[in-house]
Design an enzyme around this catalytic site. Structure first.
Site, PDB file in Angstrom:
ATOM      1  N   SER A   1      42.184   9.042  15.612  1.00 55.40           N
ATOM      2  CA  SER A   1      43.021   8.341  14.664  1.00 55.40           C
ATOM      3  C   SER A   1      43.411   6.982  15.236  1.00 55.40           C
ATOM      4  CB  SER A   1      44.232   9.211  14.299  1.00 55.40           C
ATOM      5  OG  SER A   1      44.920   8.694  13.194  1.00 55.40           O
TER       6      SER A   1
ATOM      7  N   GLU B   1      35.853   8.010  10.166  1.00 56.70           N
ATOM      8  CA  GLU B   1      36.691   8.937   9.409  1.00 56.70           C
ATOM      9  C   GLU B   1      37.908   8.164   8.925  1.00 56.70           C
ATOM     10  OE1 GLU B   1      39.916  10.248  10.300  1.00 56.70           O
ATOM     11  OE2 GLU B   1      40.076   9.020  12.096  1.00 56.70           O
TER      12      GLU B   1
ATOM     13  N   HIS C   1      40.657  13.859  10.267  1.00 55.57           N
ATOM     14  CA  HIS C   1      41.962  14.498  10.046  1.00 55.57           C
ATOM     15  C   HIS C   1      41.764  15.837   9.346  1.00 55.57           C
ATOM     16  CE1 HIS C   1      43.222  10.419  10.996  1.00 55.57           C
ATOM     17  NE2 HIS C   1      44.441  10.879  11.164  1.00 55.57           N
TER      18      HIS C   1
END
Length: 311
Positions: A110, A208, A278
């Protein structure tokens, strides 16, 4: 690329909060998780901090914890406690040459994509994978996490979770080989034009994202295109684009349709739906390690070890 030494029982793992603050009990849960893997947790001095509501301490505090961990030859890994936001604020405060001088596994995803891009500039393999503070750490995530960090051999074709399709979907068929580079789409785009920008030529780009509206995803992908990133890669492996609030509503495209529109004409192999991002069943991907993407088969294969034998 420099490969950090493989982790083993008793390895000392620093827990650093370089981005967002931890929920109550998060640090303790992370320490328990490190111990469950047979390692020794070393909590950062400021890892329980909070600043401005969305940072785990001031920039000086968060940078001090990361700097100290990088420079410590007695540590074997740095596991970032969570994402959120904040790593970009401290990248230029960190003594990155210390990572090459004392190689150690950097683990997280992330917002910590920014740290991985900095590690690539330093020439050290790092690990895009789960954070340790989460309440759940599924067996699937564990079973793809531990081998790449503890076994100095190629992991081969990466598995898919039980009950899934067992493969990714090809947007453009074909095969490609190159070093794995990427991470969170927003962070890859945000670091363009900085000293920490991705070096995409010949890479297998993986990406992502979470919680972004469709038009924002469009903007991020268009940014990568205009910056020349997408025209330089050998192939693209796409993980979860989760929690897209307006996907397919009011005439908006689905994520798959958007990806096909923005990426389909690049002329490189592309596959969508790999288990990373996630999501609970989250692959651990070693950045900088050579990989093979077979978009037609929907597979990703690690061709090199991610860690080195310990001396």
């Amino acid at each position: 690329m420099i490969r950090p030494p493989a982790l083993r029982p008793g390895s000392r793992v620093a827990l650093v909060a370089a981005a967002g603050p931890l929920p109550p009990g998060g640090v303790e849960r992370a320490m328990d998780r490190v111990r469950a893997f047979g390692w020794e947790p070393v909590a950062g001095r400021f890892c329980r901090g909070r600043c401005s509501g969305y940072l785990a301490g001031t920039d000086d505090e968060r940078a001090a914890d990361l700097d100290a961990a990088l420079a410590d030859p007695g540590l074997d890994a740095i596991w970032f406690l969570r994402g959120g936001y904040g790593t970009m604020r401290i990248l230029d405060r960190i003594g990155w040459p210390a990572l090459a001088a004392h190689p150690k596994a950097l683990i997280g995803f992330s917002d910590n994509t920014a740290v991985h891009l900095a590690a690539q500039r330093a020439g050290v393999v790092s690990f895009h994978g789960p954070h340790p503070h989460t309440a759940e750490f599924p067996d699937f995530a564990r079973d793809t996490f531990l081998p790449v960090l503890t076994e100095p051999r190629p992991a081969g074709v990466l598995p898919f979770p039980a009950g899934s399709a067992g493969r990714a979907e090809a947007l453009v068929e074909g095969q490609a080989e190159g070093p794995l580079l990427g991470g969170n789409l927003s962070l890859v785009a945000s670091t363009l034009g900085t000293p920490f920008a991705i070096q995409p030529r010949g890479a297998i780009l993986f990406m992502e994202e979470v919680g972004e509206h469709v038009y924002r995803l469009d903007r991020l992908l268009s940014h990568l295109k205009l910056a020349g990133v997408l025209d330089a890669v050998a192939g693209i492996a796409i993980g979860a684009f989760s929690e897209v609030p307006d996907e397919g509503s009011d005439g908006r495209p689905t994520v798959r349709e958007l990806l096909q529109d923005r990426l389909g004409g690049l002329g490189v192999p592309i596959a969508f739906g790999f288990p990373f991002g996630h999501v609970d069943d989250n692959w651990t991907l070693p950045m900088g390690v050579r990989a093979r993407l077979d978009a037609g088969a929907g597979t990703l294969e690690l061709l090199e070890p991610a860690v080195a034998e310990r001396g």
